[in-house]
Design an enzyme around this catalytic site. Structure first.
Site, PDB file in Angstrom:
ATOM      1  N   HIS A 136       4.353  12.396  -7.122  1.00 12.85           N
ATOM      2  CA  HIS A 136       5.667  11.767  -7.135  1.00 12.85           C
ATOM      3  C   HIS A 136       6.581  12.633  -6.292  1.00 12.85           C
ATOM      4  CE1 HIS A 136       9.004   9.670  -9.676  1.00 12.85           C
ATOM      5  NE2 HIS A 136       8.800   9.086  -8.517  1.00 12.85           N
ATOM      6  N   HIS A 162       2.805   1.516 -13.039  1.00 11.50           N
ATOM      7  CA  HIS A 162       3.771   2.189 -12.169  1.00 11.50           C
ATOM      8  C   HIS A 162       3.432   3.675 -12.154  1.00 11.50           C
ATOM      9  CE1 HIS A 162       7.694   4.378 -11.626  1.00 11.50           C
ATOM     10  NE2 HIS A 162       7.709   3.587 -10.563  1.00 11.50           N
TER      11      HIS A 162
END
Length: 585
Positions: A170, A124
């Site tokens: 991110h 992830h």
């Protein structure tokens, strides 16, 4: 250094002097049983391998090979080439050549079934070097993951309008970006360094149509013939064997950038689930207080069927859509609709850990039926700012193939992930047991919560441990006395099998000899991991960590084995091991 300082150091070193480890009584008794006049020859050793170690096919040549190996390791000298004395036999049992898993088997699962029949080692936010909010983005953690055997790499791709380029970061956080092309090139170089089985790149896409086309060209040129791009949506997934040394792209058929952003903002404005009662440890750091949830938008599937949206077709670069091998999306409606299998095509569905926790209560059977043909990906909840993880067994016991973990998020959950993928030669694909793939005689599916009969009982003897003294620079115990070690042994798996037991604490001993037995009745051994931890008791503070490992029960070698321990990050210590015996009764 002054003389006084030298004398202090000298006294300190004398306090930590250790004697050589002595074979426990059971090992001595077995040696006497399988030796003649204090010497175990090749024939005796072969009999020991068959009867105690349960290596039914062990040959005389195998036994002689062990002796030759011990000589090469300088455990045997030239005068003992024809047999083992007690000390050599004990050192053999504690040596790396006597591991708890059968490394000779290598990749031994059937690799010709569809991808949906396997647990797949999944990362992830694979580009993050640390926490989810302010760490650097880099290709280094991607390389590290691939070298550990991870087969699914996640990249969040965003436009860099100043450079008319695409970067990985991110979104909505302070993470520093890394160029997409750098990540792709590193994946190409390291994808098959430890496993030839396929690598899946999951893309979280926030791009304009023009940049989608640019990414498609970038991926096509980087991977060339390695890229698997079917002409249409698959009606069944190919097998890992058929996809050897291939790279697959997985994402939802993309929306125009602003549309995707609106969907994410709508999702995050509802707020994240603040319940952090993770059974595998709370590790949320102080950085959590500095941000609110809407700064941490995680990957969110669209609320409608992307493929069937004519507006989407107009806004999607055709080159980009062509490179998507595994289509993702939730479809219209609610959970029941998302989990409805289409007989004409297969796809990937993503759920957060909170969504899964709720779904298994109301739709547990539907999830298992869905995962028999389709892929289910689970990802960490948004408040795991520190890159911690969750209990993977909720997902695994319901057939989820892609249990996405923060590989830098050290803790017990990640130790379980490491343990699961030690199976099948560490190739990153572990065949799901038949109970998750086939319906019963009345078309019923597996129920992880069911009260099932015991299939087998694992008997574990913890004899002793050694090596901490020699790895002292990597361990941190009381500076003024030898450690007080205890071991914890248990099972992770279906709820009925979960248990943790503890040995007595041995005071002031660098080489603890517990010599204790534990029995673990197992209802679903196919999904069980043996958990091993060692700690050092500290009366005034939190007990010190002294090593851990997790081992797939289905691949344990019976008999007396040397079990290497790992640090918190999952890296193997140089010397620290436990001597244990495994028996199925």
């Amino acid at each position: 250094m002054s003389k006084q300082t030298y004398r202090v150091c000298f006294c300190f070193r004398r306090r930590f002097r250790v004697v050589a480890a002595e074979a426990p009584s059971d090992v001595k008794n077995l040696f006497n049983q399988y030796s003649d006049n204090g010497m175990m020859n090749a024939e005796n050793l072969q009999r020991f391998l068959i009867e105690v170690q349960k290596e039914e096919n062990a040959t005389l040549e195998d036994a002689q090979g062990i002796m030759d190996n011990l000589h090469d390791l300088k455990i045997l000298n030239i005068f003992h080439r024809k047999g083992l004395h007690l000390d050599a036999f004990f050192k053999y049992l504690f040596a790396d050549i006597n591991p708890p898993l059968n490394t000779k088997l290598g990749i031994h699962h059937d690799m010709n079934a569809p991808l949906s029949h396997y647990f797949i080692y999944t990362g992830h936010n694979s580009y993050l070097t640390g926490n989810q909010l302010s760490s650097d983005c880099s290709d280094v953690p991607i390389i590290q993951a691939l070298h550990r055997g991870v087969r699914v790499i996640e990249l969040d791709i965003w436009p860099n309008s100043a450079k008319d380029d695409v970067e990985v970061l991110h979104g909505g956080t302070l993470t520093t970006p890394v160029a997409l092309i750098k990540c792709l090139m590193s994946i190409k170089e390291h994808a098959f360094s430890v496993s030839e089985y396929p690598v899946v790149i999951t893309l979280e896409d926030h791009l304009t149509t023009d940049l989608q086309a640019k990414v498609a060209e970038m991926i096509t040129q980087t991977f060339g013939d390695m890229l698997f791009s079917p002409d249409s949506c698959l009606n069944e997934f190919p097998s890992p064997e058929a996809l050897k040394r291939r790279v697959l792209i997985s994402t939802k058929p993309p929306k125009e950038y602003l549309q995707a952003k609106e969907v994410e903002e709508k999702h995050t404005s509802k707020g994240a689930d603040q319940d952090d009662t993770d059974a595998w440890g709370r590790e949320v750091s102080d950085i959590k207080a500095r941000y609110n949830d809407k700064n941490n938008s995680d990957d969110t599937e669209a609320d409608e069927d992307d493929e069937g949206d004519p507006t989407l077709q107009q806004n999607t670069a055709p080159e980009y859509k062509r490179i998507i091998a595994i289509h993702a999306g939730r479809g219209k409606g609610g959970l029941s609709d998302w989990l409805r299998a289409d007989p004409d095509k297969v796809r990937r569905l993503s759920l957060s850990e909170q969504e899964l926790g709720k779904a298994v209560v109301t739709h547990g059977k539907e999830i298992i039926r869905f995962t028999q043909r389709n892929l289910l990906r689970i990802y960490p909840k948004g408040i795991r700012f520190d890159s911690s993880n969750y209990n993977p067994f909720v997902a695994w016991t319901h057939g989820a193939q892609m249990v996405a973990f923060n590989m830098q998020g050290y803790g017990r959950s990640l130790w379980l992930m490491h343990g699961m993928f030690r199976a099948n030669g560490g190739c990153g694909y572990v065949k799901k047991p038949d109970i998750l793939l086939k319906a019963g005689p009345n078309n019923e599916v597996f129920d992880p919560e069911a009260n099932l009969p015991v299939k087998t009982t694992l008997k574990v003897t913890v004899f002793m441990g050694e090596g901490w003294y020699y790895d002292f620079e990597h361990t941190h115990f009381d500076a003024y006395s030898p450690p007080d070690f205890y071991a914890k042994i248990g099972i992770a798996g279906v709820p009925a099998d979960i248990v943790m037991k503890k040995t007595k604490t041995l005071e002031d001993n660098w080489i603890p000899t517990w010599d204790e037995q534990f029995e673990f009745p197992l209802t679903v051994p196919e999904l069980a991991l043996l958990r091993v931890e060692v700690h050092e008791y500290d009366m005034s503070e939190k007990d010190d960590f002294a090593g851990q490992t997790c081992l797939p029960v289905a691949e344990l070698k019976q008999g007396i084995r040397a079990v290497p321990l790992h640090n918190r990050k999952g890296e193997k210590y140089n010397s620290v091991k436990l001597l244990m015996r495994f028996e199925f009764i």
